[in-house]
Design a protein around this motif. Structure first.
Motif, short mmCIF file in Angstrom:
data_model
loop_
_atom_site.label_atom_id
_atom_site.label_comp_id
_atom_site.label_asym_id
_atom_site.label_seq_id
_atom_site.Cartn_x
_atom_site.Cartn_y
_atom_site.Cartn_z
N ASN A 147 0.84 -1.19 0.00
CA ASN A 147 0.00 0.00 0.00
C ASN A 147 0.88 1.25 0.00
OD1 ASN A 147 -1.80 2.06 0.44
ND2 ASN A 147 -2.97 0.97 2.00
N ILE A 148 1.22 1.73 -1.20
CA ILE A 148 2.06 2.93 -1.26
C ILE A 148 1.24 4.20 -1.07
CG2 ILE A 148 3.76 1.77 -2.73
CD1 ILE A 148 2.74 3.47 -5.07
N ILE A 149 -0.09 4.08 -1.05
CA ILE A 149 -0.89 5.24 -0.66
C ILE A 149 -0.53 5.62 0.77
CG2 ILE A 149 -3.22 6.08 -0.17
CD1 ILE A 149 -4.25 4.25 -2.38
N ASP A 150 -0.54 4.65 1.66
CA ASP A 150 -0.21 4.92 3.06
C ASP A 150 1.28 5.04 3.29
OD1 ASP A 150 -2.84 4.96 3.84
OD2 ASP A 150 -2.88 2.89 4.55
N GLY A 151 2.07 4.19 2.64
CA GLY A 151 3.49 4.14 2.94
C GLY A 151 4.35 5.11 2.17
N GLY A 152 3.83 5.66 1.07
CA GLY A 152 4.64 6.55 0.24
C GLY A 152 5.52 5.75 -0.71
N PHE A 153 6.21 6.48 -1.59
CA PHE A 153 7.04 5.82 -2.59
C PHE A 153 8.21 6.72 -2.97
CE2 PHE A 153 8.18 5.15 -7.08
CZ PHE A 153 8.55 3.81 -7.03
N ILE A 154 9.40 6.13 -3.00
CA ILE A 154 10.59 6.79 -3.51
C ILE A 154 11.25 5.83 -4.48
CG2 ILE A 154 12.77 7.93 -2.96
CD1 ILE A 154 11.78 8.26 -0.09
N ALA A 155 11.31 6.20 -5.75
CA ALA A 155 11.91 5.32 -6.75
C ALA A 155 13.39 5.12 -6.47
CB ALA A 155 11.71 5.90 -8.15
N ASP A 156 13.83 3.89 -6.58
CA ASP A 156 15.24 3.56 -6.40
C ASP A 156 15.94 3.70 -7.75
OD1 ASP A 156 17.66 2.69 -5.50
OD2 ASP A 156 17.09 0.57 -5.37
N GLY A 157 16.12 4.94 -8.17
CA GLY A 157 16.69 5.20 -9.48
C GLY A 157 15.63 5.23 -10.56
N ARG A 158 15.99 5.67 -11.74
CA ARG A 158 15.01 5.84 -12.81
C ARG A 158 14.43 4.52 -13.28
NH1 ARG A 158 17.58 10.96 -16.26
NH2 ARG A 158 17.66 12.35 -14.43
N GLY A 159 15.16 3.45 -13.15
CA GLY A 159 14.64 2.15 -13.54
C GLY A 159 13.51 1.67 -12.66
N ASP A 160 13.36 2.28 -11.49
CA ASP A 160 12.31 1.87 -10.55
C ASP A 160 11.10 2.80 -10.60
OD1 ASP A 160 11.31 0.21 -8.44
OD2 ASP A 160 11.88 1.75 -6.98
N GLU A 161 11.12 3.82 -11.45
CA GLU A 161 9.98 4.72 -11.56
C GLU A 161 8.79 3.96 -12.15
OE1 GLU A 161 12.84 8.66 -12.11
OE2 GLU A 161 11.60 7.99 -13.79
N ILE B 75 -5.34 25.63 -29.92
CA ILE B 75 -4.29 25.28 -28.96
C ILE B 75 -3.61 24.00 -29.44
CG2 ILE B 75 -3.77 24.68 -26.57
CD1 ILE B 75 -6.31 26.24 -25.81
N ARG B 76 -2.29 24.04 -29.53
CA ARG B 76 -1.50 22.86 -29.90
C ARG B 76 -0.72 22.40 -28.67
NH1 ARG B 76 -0.35 26.42 -33.96
NH2 ARG B 76 1.82 26.64 -33.33
N GLN B 77 -0.80 21.10 -28.37
CA GLN B 77 -0.14 20.56 -27.19
C GLN B 77 0.51 19.22 -27.50
OE1 GLN B 77 -3.77 20.73 -24.75
NE2 GLN B 77 -2.75 22.20 -23.41
N LEU B 78 1.71 19.03 -26.97
CA LEU B 78 2.30 17.70 -26.96
C LEU B 78 1.57 16.87 -25.92
CD1 LEU B 78 6.17 18.31 -27.08
CD2 LEU B 78 4.72 17.44 -28.91
N GLU B 79 1.18 15.67 -26.29
CA GLU B 79 0.47 14.78 -25.36
C GLU B 79 1.44 13.69 -24.91
OE1 GLU B 79 -3.91 12.89 -25.39
OE2 GLU B 79 -2.56 12.01 -26.88
N LEU B 80 1.97 13.86 -23.71
CA LEU B 80 2.94 12.90 -23.17
C LEU B 80 2.20 11.77 -22.49
CD1 LEU B 80 5.54 15.46 -21.76
CD2 LEU B 80 5.44 14.40 -24.03
N ARG B 81 2.40 10.55 -22.99
CA ARG B 81 1.63 9.39 -22.54
C ARG B 81 2.40 8.49 -21.59
NH1 ARG B 81 1.16 9.54 -28.11
NH2 ARG B 81 2.25 7.55 -28.43
N ASP B 82 3.72 8.62 -21.57
CA ASP B 82 4.53 7.82 -20.66
C ASP B 82 4.96 8.71 -19.50
OD1 ASP B 82 6.27 6.17 -19.33
OD2 ASP B 82 7.56 5.74 -21.05
N VAL B 83 4.20 8.62 -18.42
CA VAL B 83 4.45 9.44 -17.23
C VAL B 83 4.61 8.49 -16.05
CG1 VAL B 83 3.60 11.32 -15.79
CG2 VAL B 83 2.99 11.24 -18.22
N ARG B 84 5.66 8.68 -15.26
CA ARG B 84 5.99 7.70 -14.22
C ARG B 84 6.07 8.34 -12.84
NH1 ARG B 84 10.63 4.31 -17.68
NH2 ARG B 84 9.54 4.55 -19.68
N LEU B 85 5.72 7.55 -11.85
CA LEU B 85 5.76 7.98 -10.46
C LEU B 85 7.20 7.92 -9.95
CD1 LEU B 85 4.18 8.77 -7.88
CD2 LEU B 85 3.94 6.32 -7.41
N VAL B 86 7.66 9.03 -9.37
CA VAL B 86 9.04 9.13 -8.90
C VAL B 86 9.10 9.23 -7.37
CG1 VAL B 86 11.16 10.50 -8.99
CG2 VAL B 86 9.74 10.24 -11.05
#
Length: 690
Positions: free
Chosen positions: A74-88, A159-170
């Motif tokens: 349960n990272i809602i309660d415990g929080g999250f810190i990625a262990d480097g970019r590979g863990d995002e 309005i022109r926008q880049l749509e970024l689809r790969d977004v990761r939790l850090v």
């Protein structure tokens, strides 16, 4: 809530307020610093490093956190810190970050075929022109385009926008920091909440937006904000940029009356019932509680917002003041504009009669997961059978297929049959109580007209549907996107009846909206002239486009003999701590406060660690996650809430009460340094740990 293009015109009052930059530099949304500010999910965020690191609110990213959480971890309660970019961790498939790369006026192009038409024909002409502009805009690929309506049909912008689809939790702090106080403290001051989360945006190796892949690389944003090392004090200049959702300040007095006397009381009642339904379904089921955590949080927030909006409009006497202001404006208005306004008022009366029903129909789609999927599939099938995108409804064109697929994929982690049926019991039973004049035959055929028929219909479809598995949904998606008949399923059969009802209501709505698009500009022209006589400029109501607000750090005195300082400190966390949700501060936080090691992030005048602060900046829903800047353009805060007395600001701005609540960046830095350390991220943001 100024459009950036308006800022050069108000450069003098901005300088007088303390701004030290050039207002002209803020007029271009595609240039620094505003190009660092982006739309994130349903809120706002800002890039804070050249490697796509993105800062937003914990509650804006709550769905991403919930998507990566489980009863086992349960990272809602415990929080999250990625262990480097590979863990995002990847976000839910329908989560998006939009980077604005173009903003151009296209009013003449949108209205050229509409002039001289009325009703549905006017709506269709504007709609067709908007679709054509969007299609031409997106021909080059890589951008998501839209047409924004400013001043209620007076002006239109592409309005022109880049749509970024790969977004990761850090990085996400534990719930008891990111949501300390929960609904008890929501819309309240003083606050002591670390409502922030860090994400990272990724693109393909060619630098273009791409779906999630381990081969993707961090996005290089056009600009990023520099986190300030110092904070603000009472009276200091502050500025905020973000993507506020919708305001209604230029609506008619009759619409104010409907909001106060009908819409808001109904909204509070239905949200209360939906909250009770979800909480009851999850009372003895941890899995349901996890799956519906994000939705429940949203329901509670919207319920409290509606209650606060109603109370605030009454407190400010907004109904009387708006009525008097409009009466004076109308007395000064003659000719064609006066005639157009009279027509508009008659059309608005028709819309008001259907408001309660339409709200319930909207909630049936938005507050369900599996039924929402079935509705999407059925409507996609209908629209895809049309010859080309120019004839298809916006939201169901080929450009929308990836987002629809993302919605269908994320259902698995946010759906439980018992909870969904409980939500539908609430909504449809309320629909069944509407007078006959507001009912839709197709909707009645789907659910019947009694509680027993409703219960039987839900039991039949949910016990027999196979759409609960991703493979079944995606196989229907493959059929729907080609306009082919969908393989039979009881929930899809129900959806076909509901979509038929939605289409009936939609046809009448578009006719009304066509008349409003045609007639509201007369009201706005009268308002422009009236405000000019008063020496006041007019910004357009918020509509999800980038806006800027400026002001200062300011205390709050909402009632007789009640006064609040504009800054809170960690002392308040300890004072509120009970050990019970929602005031269950984590032990590492309490220990760090007790140690008193605040060097480098403290407020010297208070001799302790600041947490949140108040400004008089103009904000509303959608401004969550908006960066707060000092006079030099440095990032000093992160907007996350408003005070209770100003929740009604989406309709009525009252400077006596309007305050915005922000996370002090020094609190974020301290947490990431001394409590839940992330030294590499601090280094990346240019504020290394001390």
């Amino acid at each position: 809530m100024w459009m950036p293009t308006q800022l050069p015109d108000i450069a003098k009052p901005m300088r007088e307020a303390g701004f030290r930059g050039r207002a002209e530099a803020l007029a271009d949304v595609t240039a620094p610093p505003l190009s660092a500010v982006v739309k994130v999910g349903g809120g706002t965020g800002a890039f804070v490093s050249p490697d796509g690191l993105l800062l937003t609110n914990h509650h804006v990213a709550y769905g991403v956190i919930q998507y990566n959480s489980s009863a086992e971890r349960n990272i809602i309660d415990g929080g999250f810190i990625a262990d480097g970019r590979g863990d995002e961790r990847p976000s839910n498939p329908d989560f998006r970050v939009l980077v604005t790369v173009g903003f151009d006026k296209v009013t003449d192009e949108v209205l050229s075929d509409a002039r001289g038409k009325t009703g549905r024909a006017y709506f269709d002409a504007v709609d067709a022109a908007s679709k054509r502009i969007v299609a031409e805009c997106e021909q080059g690929g890589d951008v998501r385009c839209s047409v924004a309506n400013m001043y209620y049909g007076t002006d239109f912008y592409r309005i022109r926008q880049l749509e970024l689809r790969d977004v990761r939790l850090v990085y996400a702090p534990p719930r008891a920091i990111g949501n300390y106080g929960d609904e008890i403290d929501n819309f309240m001051w003083p606050r002591h909440t670390g409502d922030f989360t860090l994400l990272r945006a990724y693109v393909g190796r060619d630098g273009k937006p791409a779906d999630y892949s381990t081969d993707n690389v961090p996005y290089a944003p056009p600009a990023h904000l520099q986190v300030a090392r110092s904070g603000l004090h009472a009276g200091d200049y502050a500025m905020l940029a973000g993507y506020p959702g919708t305001t209604f300040r230029h609506r008619t007095a009759a619409e104010f009356d409907a909001q106060v006397n009908r819409v808001l009381p109904q909204r509070v009642a239905v949200f209360d019932a939906l909250i009770d339904a979800v909480e009851s379904a999850g009372a003895d089921d941890a899995d349901i509680r996890t799956r519906y955590a994000s939705q429940l949080q949203s329901l509670k927030n919207n319920r409290k917002r509606a209650a606060g909006e109603l109370e605030g409009l009454l407190r400010s006497d907004a109904l009387r003041l708006r009525g008097e202001d409009e009466a004076a404006m109308l007395a000064a208005t003659t000719g064609e504009d006066a005639a157009g306004i009279a027509e508009l008022r008659a059309i608005l009366g028709q819309a008001d009669a259907a408001a309660v029903r339409d709200q319930l129909l909207t909630l049936v789609a938005s507050q369900t997961q599996l039924l929402r999927s079935a509705l999407l599939l059925e409507r996609l099938r209908i629209e895809s059978a049309k010859p080309d995108d120019a004839l298809r409804e916006t939201g169901y064109q080929r450009r929308d297929h990836a987002l629809i697929e993302g919605v269908l994929r994320q259902v698995q982690r946010r759906y439980a049959p018992a909870a969904e049926q409980a939500l539908l019991q609430v909504l449809v039973s309320r629909y069944q109580q509407l007078p006959d004049a507001q009912r839709l035959p197709a909707f009645d055929a789907a659910f019947g007209r009694t509680p027993d028929s409703l219960a039987k219909a839900l039991q039949t479809v949910y016990s027999g549907t196979r759409l609960g598995t991703e493979a079944e949904r995606l196989s229907r998606f493959a059929q729907a996107r080609e306009g082919q008949p969908l393989a039979s399923d009881p929930l899809l059969a129900l959806a076909a009846q509901i979509v038929a009802a939605q289409l009936d209501a939609e046809d009448a709505r578009k006719t009304r909206e066509g008349e409003q698009l045609r007639l509201r500009p007369a009201y706005m022209r009268a308002l422009f002239a009236w405000r000019a006589q008063q020496g006041r400029a007019v910004y357009p109501d918020a509509n999800g486009t980038l806006r800027v607000s400026y002001g200062k750090v300011e205390a709050l005195a909402p009632r007789d003999a009640v006064a609040y300082a504009p800054v809170t400190t960690v002392a308040g966390i300890v004072e509120k701590h009970t050990g019970q949700v929602p005031f269950d501060a984590p032990q590492p936080l309490l220990d760090a406060i007790a140690r008193g090691d605040f060097a480098g992030t403290d407020e010297a005048s208070l001799k302790t660690q600041p947490v949140n602060f108040l400004t008089n900046l103009d904000t509303t829903g959608g401004n969550s996650g908006s960066p707060v800047l000092n006079a030099r353009g440095e990032l000093v805060g992160l907007n996350f809430d408003s005070n209770w007395e100003s929740v009604s600001a989406s309709w009525w701005f009252d400077p006596r009460y309007k305050r915005a609540i922000h996370v002090d960046m020094r609190y974020m830095r301290w947490l990431m340094d001394k409590v839940y350390p992330a030294p590499a991220l601090l280094e990346e943001m240019g504020v290394p740990a001390r």
